[in-house]
Scaffold this active site. Structure first.
Site, PDB file in Angstrom:
ATOM      1  N   ASP A   1      60.915   7.528 -21.675  1.00  0.00           N
ATOM      2  CA  ASP A   1      60.100   8.716 -21.922  1.00  0.00           C
ATOM      3  C   ASP A   1      58.801   8.273 -22.602  1.00  0.00           C
ATOM      4  OD1 ASP A   1      58.966  11.093 -22.716  1.00  0.00           O
ATOM      5  OD2 ASP A   1      60.816  11.936 -23.565  1.00  0.00           O
ATOM      6  N   HIS A   2      57.683   8.449 -21.898  1.00  0.00           N
ATOM      7  CA  HIS A   2      56.395   7.984 -22.418  1.00  0.00           C
ATOM      8  C   HIS A   2      55.914   8.806 -23.614  1.00  0.00           C
ATOM      9  CE1 HIS A   2      53.304   5.104 -22.057  1.00  0.00           C
ATOM     10  NE2 HIS A   2      53.252   5.047 -20.744  1.00  0.00           N
ATOM     11  N   ARG A   3      56.549   9.923 -23.898  1.00  0.00           N
ATOM     12  CA  ARG A   3      56.139  10.742 -25.033  1.00  0.00           C
ATOM     13  C   ARG A   3      56.564  10.120 -26.360  1.00  0.00           C
ATOM     14  NH1 ARG A   3      58.857  16.287 -23.158  1.00  0.00           N
ATOM     15  NH2 ARG A   3      60.570  14.766 -23.018  1.00  0.00           N
TER      16      ARG A   3
END
Length: 436
Positions: free
Chosen positions: A404-406
């Protein structure tokens, strides 16, 4: 969970039920759960048929005293089917007495403690066979009976009841309009009207509409949400599994039969230890903050008949290989038998999905909502590699993290993946590098 299926009744009309007795098996999104009665009494009416899908809060049976009218209980509960059809008349007193002849008196009607919600409550004591193709179509017993009597397909009738349920009025409308018949399928081998280059006819085959199971619908809902809301990125790494092969062989030779480990157990252990070393990968996104999870709970994707479930090995970073092996085997069996409990599938912080046993070389998995990543593991294969300037055959395995790039970036995930590889290429480090 918004609806459930009465998979199997454990009681019959006239039976005496005790408080806490298992009376039915209810199929949920991920498992089949035993349902215990909240009250005691005679079984006066089985409202739901086996295989029928009902919304939460819908009545499924009526318990009461000998000779009581189940329709009064349904009326007190909320009554009716929610689709405008009138309740069926109560069974004759003689029939009710016969049905309850073997039960003893003294019980309290279930209506007194029923929940406030009042969805549909069809009324019928008729025991009927449900065609397999109609089992998962929400419909009242009255509607099912009418459809069978007039040779109509429930799937071809639009339901106007709660959650699209087919009710009596819908079937009566289909009868009046002459609709509700399934489209005639082409006969086997029917000529399509086209031929190939040698003049041989192409054969037309009919489509087959398969109604999604509750599990398949849950998977569709959750995976759509994950791909729409979670910005995935993917990193793949190749692992030398020679030492892991030798370690596993030596380990299994030294332990009793019941504690032998699999390659997946080694992978789960390596993942768990690496998550402890990189807390930002053991995390979840929550609006304007990232939640760094304190515990390391590794989910293991298990393929079952209707789809996929993910039982969780808790505190996997602290458990021994033997403990992970025993727990994984037990959870896998429960998953395949549909006996997983909700707590067996909750609290995961990261997931491992292994398709190596199917010969898959590499793949990218979809992140489970609430987690920051999932590791997709491919098959262990003997492949030619260059080592020390020479071409040699080594056992290799590819693994891919979907992250998850967040909450994490590529550099961190790459370091984490390198840590996992380090443990798998030197398995003894998992046992000697710190506690656990």
């Amino acid at each position: 969970m918004e609806e459930g299926v009465v998979a199997n009744w454990r009681i019959a009309l006239g039976d005496k039920v005790k408080r806490g007795q298992v009376i039915a098996e209810i199929e949920t999104d991920k498992a089949t759960m035993e349902f215990e009665s909240f009250d005691s009494g005679y079984v006066l009416l089985l409202v739901a048929e086996e295989g029928e899908t009902l919304p939460l809060g819908a009545p499924i049976a009526v318990l009461g005293k000998k000779g009581e009218d189940p329709q009064e209980a349904l009326a007190a509960f909320g009554g009716g089917s929610g689709g405008g059809e009138a309740a069926a008349p109560a069974p004759a007193p003689e029939a009710a007495a016969d049905a309850a002849a073997s039960a003893a008196a003294d019980a309290q009607a279930v209506a007194e403690s029923a929940p406030a919600a009042a969805p549909s409550a069809p009324a019928s004591v008729e025991a009927v066979h449900v065609d397999p193709k109609d089992r998962r179509i929400p419909a009242s017993p009255v509607a099912r009976r009418l459809a069978r009597e007039h040779d109509l397909e429930l799937a071809a009738i639009t339901g106007t009841g709660p959650h699209g349920r087919v009710v009596k009025a819908d079937v009566e409308k289909a009868i009046a309009e002459g609709t509700g018949k399934a489209a005639a399928a082409p006969a086997a081998g029917e000529f399509s009207g086209e031929v190939d280059g040698w003049g041989r006819p192409y054969v037309s085959r009919p489509d087959d509409s398969v109604r999604l199971s509750m599990m398949r619908k849950a998977i569709a809902r959750n995976m759509t949400k994950a791909k729409q809301e979670t910005p995935h990125y993917y990193l793949t790494m190749d692992v030398d599994m020679e030492k892991a092969f030798a370690f596993r062989a030596d380990f299994n030779e030294a332990v009793p039969e019941g504690t032998k480990i699999s390659f997946n157990d080694l992978i789960v252990k390596a993942v768990a230890r690496s998550l402890r070393d990189f807390p930002s990968v053991n995390a979840s996104f929550d609006g304007d903050k990232a939640i760094i999870r304190g515990d390391v709970n590794v989910g293991i994707a298990v393929a079952v008949e209707d789809g996929l479930v993910v039982p969780v090995v808790r505190y996997a970073d602290q458990k021994s290989l033997e403990a992970i092996s025993r727990e994984s085997k037990a959870l896998g069996k429960s998953a395949r038998d549909k006996h997983l409990r909700p707590e067996d599938m909750s609290g995961g912080t990261f997931t491992v999905s292994n398709l190596g046993m199917f010969g898959i070389e590499s793949f990218a998995a979809v992140i489970n909502p609430g987690e920051a990543g999932i590791l997709a593991v491919g098959a262990i294969e003997s492949r030619p590699v260059v080592q020390g300037g020479e071409l040699v055959i080594r056992k290799r395995m590819k693994m891919t993290i979907s992250a998850d790039h967040r909450v994490t970036d590529g550099a961190v995930a790459a370091k984490w993946l390198t840590k996992v590889r380090g443990y798998l290429e030197n398995p003894l480090k998992m046992l000697t590098d710190g506690p656990g």
